[in-house]
Design a protein around this motif. Sequence first.
Motif, PDB file in Angstrom:
ATOM      1  N   SER A  12       0.830  -1.209   0.000  1.00  0.00           N
ATOM      2  CA  SER A  12       0.000   0.000   0.000  1.00  0.00           C
ATOM      3  C   SER A  12       0.863   1.257   0.000  1.00  0.00           C
ATOM      4  CB  SER A  12      -0.927  -0.002   1.224  1.00  0.00           C
ATOM      5  OG  SER A  12      -1.797  -1.112   1.202  1.00  0.00           O
ATOM      6  N   GLN A  13       1.911   1.262   0.846  1.00  0.00           N
ATOM      7  CA  GLN A  13       2.794   2.420   0.898  1.00  0.00           C
ATOM      8  C   GLN A  13       3.566   2.595  -0.410  1.00  0.00           C
ATOM      9  OE1 GLN A  13       2.431   4.745   3.089  1.00  0.00           O
ATOM     10  NE2 GLN A  13       3.648   4.351   4.912  1.00  0.00           N
ATOM     11  N   SER A  14       3.941   1.490  -1.036  1.00  0.00           N
ATOM     12  CA  SER A  14       4.633   1.573  -2.324  1.00  0.00           C
ATOM     13  C   SER A  14       3.742   2.192  -3.390  1.00  0.00           C
ATOM     14  CB  SER A  14       5.094   0.176  -2.765  1.00  0.00           C
ATOM     15  OG  SER A  14       6.018  -0.368  -1.855  1.00  0.00           O
ATOM     16  N   LEU A  15       2.462   1.824  -3.361  1.00  0.00           N
ATOM     17  CA  LEU A  15       1.507   2.426  -4.290  1.00  0.00           C
ATOM     18  C   LEU A  15       1.341   3.911  -3.991  1.00  0.00           C
ATOM     19  CD1 LEU A  15      -0.554   2.146  -6.560  1.00  0.00           C
ATOM     20  CD2 LEU A  15      -2.245   1.440  -4.854  1.00  0.00           C
ATOM     21  N   ARG A  16       1.258   4.248  -2.708  1.00  0.00           N
ATOM     22  CA  ARG A  16       1.144   5.658  -2.332  1.00  0.00           C
ATOM     23  C   ARG A  16       2.393   6.442  -2.719  1.00  0.00           C
ATOM     24  NH1 ARG A  16      -1.133   4.367   3.738  1.00  0.00           N
ATOM     25  NH2 ARG A  16      -3.263   3.802   3.133  1.00  0.00           N
ATOM     26  N   ASP A  17       3.537   5.766  -2.736  1.00  0.00           N
ATOM     27  CA  ASP A  17       4.773   6.435  -3.126  1.00  0.00           C
ATOM     28  C   ASP A  17       4.693   6.906  -4.573  1.00  0.00           C
ATOM     29  OD1 ASP A  17       7.410   7.312  -2.479  1.00  0.00           O
ATOM     30  OD2 ASP A  17       8.243   5.618  -3.577  1.00  0.00           O
ATOM     31  N   VAL A  18       4.015   6.120  -5.407  1.00  0.00           N
ATOM     32  CA  VAL A  18       3.833   6.494  -6.810  1.00  0.00           C
ATOM     33  C   VAL A  18       2.825   7.642  -6.934  1.00  0.00           C
ATOM     34  CG1 VAL A  18       3.030   5.690  -9.063  1.00  0.00           C
ATOM     35  CG2 VAL A  18       4.425   4.187  -7.627  1.00  0.00           C
ATOM     36  N   VAL A  19       1.754   7.547  -6.130  1.00  0.00           N
ATOM     37  CA  VAL A  19       0.693   8.556  -6.197  1.00  0.00           C
ATOM     38  C   VAL A  19       1.111   9.856  -5.511  1.00  0.00           C
ATOM     39  CG1 VAL A  19      -1.714   9.032  -5.559  1.00  0.00           C
ATOM     40  CG2 VAL A  19      -1.048   6.740  -6.281  1.00  0.00           C
ATOM     41  N   GLY A  20       1.976   9.729  -4.481  1.00  0.00           N
ATOM     42  CA  GLY A  20       2.413  10.910  -3.739  1.00  0.00           C
ATOM     43  C   GLY A  20       1.669  11.121  -2.445  1.00  0.00           C
ATOM     44  N   THR A  21       1.217  10.008  -1.806  1.00  0.00           N
ATOM     45  CA  THR A  21       0.423  10.142  -0.582  1.00  0.00           C
ATOM     46  C   THR A  21       0.965   9.268   0.550  1.00  0.00           C
ATOM     47  OG1 THR A  21      -1.093   8.379  -1.319  1.00  0.00           O
ATOM     48  CG2 THR A  21      -1.683  10.665  -1.866  1.00  0.00           C
ATOM     49  N   VAL A  22       2.259   9.009   0.562  1.00  0.00           N
ATOM     50  CA  VAL A  22       2.844   8.154   1.600  1.00  0.00           C
ATOM     51  C   VAL A  22       2.538   8.736   2.976  1.00  0.00           C
ATOM     52  CG1 VAL A  22       5.005   7.309   2.590  1.00  0.00           C
ATOM     53  CG2 VAL A  22       4.677   7.306   0.115  1.00  0.00           C
ATOM     54  N   GLY A  23       2.141   7.861   3.900  1.00  0.00           N
ATOM     55  CA  GLY A  23       1.877   8.294   5.264  1.00  0.00           C
ATOM     56  C   GLY A  23       3.057   7.978   6.168  1.00  0.00           C
ATOM     57  N   LEU A  24       3.200   8.747   7.239  1.00  0.00           N
ATOM     58  CA  LEU A  24       4.249   8.485   8.220  1.00  0.00           C
ATOM     59  C   LEU A  24       3.735   7.522   9.279  1.00  0.00           C
ATOM     60  CD1 LEU A  24       5.849  12.008   8.796  1.00  0.00           C
ATOM     61  CD2 LEU A  24       6.742  10.111   7.444  1.00  0.00           C
ATOM     62  N   GLY A  25       4.615   6.628   9.731  1.00  0.00           N
ATOM     63  CA  GLY A  25       4.281   5.705  10.799  1.00  0.00           C
ATOM     64  C   GLY A  25       4.951   6.135  12.093  1.00  0.00           C
ATOM     65  N   GLY A  26       4.466   5.617  13.205  1.00  0.00           N
ATOM     66  CA  GLY A  26       5.044   5.994  14.490  1.00  0.00           C
ATOM     67  C   GLY A  26       6.461   5.511  14.668  1.00  0.00           C
ATOM     68  N   ASN A  27       6.844   4.466  13.947  1.00  0.00           N
ATOM     69  CA  ASN A  27       8.175   3.887  14.052  1.00  0.00           C
ATOM     70  C   ASN A  27       8.868   3.981  12.695  1.00  0.00           C
ATOM     71  OD1 ASN A  27      10.265   2.652  15.392  1.00  0.00           O
ATOM     72  ND2 ASN A  27       9.309   0.644  15.513  1.00  0.00           N
ATOM     73  N   GLY A  28      10.100   4.515  12.674  1.00  0.00           N
ATOM     74  CA  GLY A  28      10.853   4.568  11.429  1.00  0.00           C
ATOM     75  C   GLY A  28      10.555   5.747  10.542  1.00  0.00           C
TER      76      GLY A  28
END
Length: 438
Positions: free
Chosen positions: A200-216
């Motif tokens: 899901s995050q990889s797909l968001r990386d393409v779209v431009g909507t990556v979310g931040l997680g509490g860790n990392g």
Amino acid sequence: MSDTTQFATFMLVLLVFWPSYNLVLALFVWWRPKPGGPEVPSRHPLQYWIIIPALNEERVVANTVRSALALDGARTPVQVVVVDDGSDDGTPHVLAEIDDHRLHVLRRNLPDARKGKGEALNHAFRYVRGIAEETGTVHRTVIGVIDGDGRGAPGMLSEITSYFGQRDVGAVQCRVRIHNRTNLLAFLQDLEFSCVVDASQSLRDVVGTVGLGGNGQFVRLATLMQLGDAPWSACLVEDLELGLRVHLTGQRIRYATHATITQQGLVDVNRLLRQRTRWGQGNLQCLGYVPKLLRAKHVGSVALLEFLQYLLTPWLVAPMTLLITALVGINFYAQFSGHSIGSLTVNSGNTLLALAIWLVALVLPGLIWGVVHRLKHGDEPMWRCLAVGLAYPAFLILGSISTLRALYRHVAGRKSWAKTERLVEKESPASKPVPRVA
């Protein structure tokens, strides 16, 4: 079109959509473009400050600190800041035994302490900001957040640095895995983070909507300074809100597909429900960002739809769960009884076929992700991956329950939370020499 035909069509759509969605998402893992980007040459390396919020973390914090210090290298110099947020266990003693000039321990006492992870992170942010402003290193300083049970993979900062070589990148989120996955429930969380969330995050990386997680999460200090004196909020998922605020500045968040943070998985169902309920409630608290996203001119239509999807989903889970449960119940009642409900009549002779179709639709997504886990990581035998895949539907049910609980707590205005205790780890918390990575 008759009511029977309409009902059958709707049920068929439900059956086909869920496994198809998961299959497309899984295939994207193999298709996705190579991560990273052109690195802008710099005379000076980035300075990494890793913040570790610690409230009663005596069981794990020593290993976490040693792991963070070991990320230090010639091109990725590291300083570690531990915020002891009013611990009343052996955390202060454990930290005092670690003798390293790169470790900074900030002790917060009551009544200022224990006001949430966001407040602890803001305290450390102001400390780092002061040093960076004094030394003139603000624009090459990056702040990372690793939880008390987190472990950074060796060399991970090299990949993160490559993303920050792009001037429009304000933050980078790492991949998360579970290191105590010998337990079935913990393995389910590893399947979720390392496969489903990763895709899901990889797909968001393409779209431009990556979310931040509490860790990392890793964020430029200059980006955090744009957000004021307290970039992290009191939201129950302060990481999600910070990610939205970064996006609203017009800067990108990238997803590091190889840089990995491992953490403890929860091995108790009640604690898992409590954690996921808190996450769901925090998601609901971020709903107020929808109007801001709608007004943001730099947010494209595709990105906007993706933002709305994961902000609005918790509000839709409750009615959709009730609707699907009712429809499935009606279908099975008609199958077994042969009675009609309204104008809906189902041939009871097709009962076994219907059960088989529903069973395949239910377990297929989990099996897909089990195979992806085996092919992608190769660190668990195939039989375990398939077994955890079969258990995945039950894990999703727990998620639905926690979302309903989150909705109730949000409406009732209940915001207090007890911290989840860590598990005892095999490694001794005694101080050990910390190697420097060349």
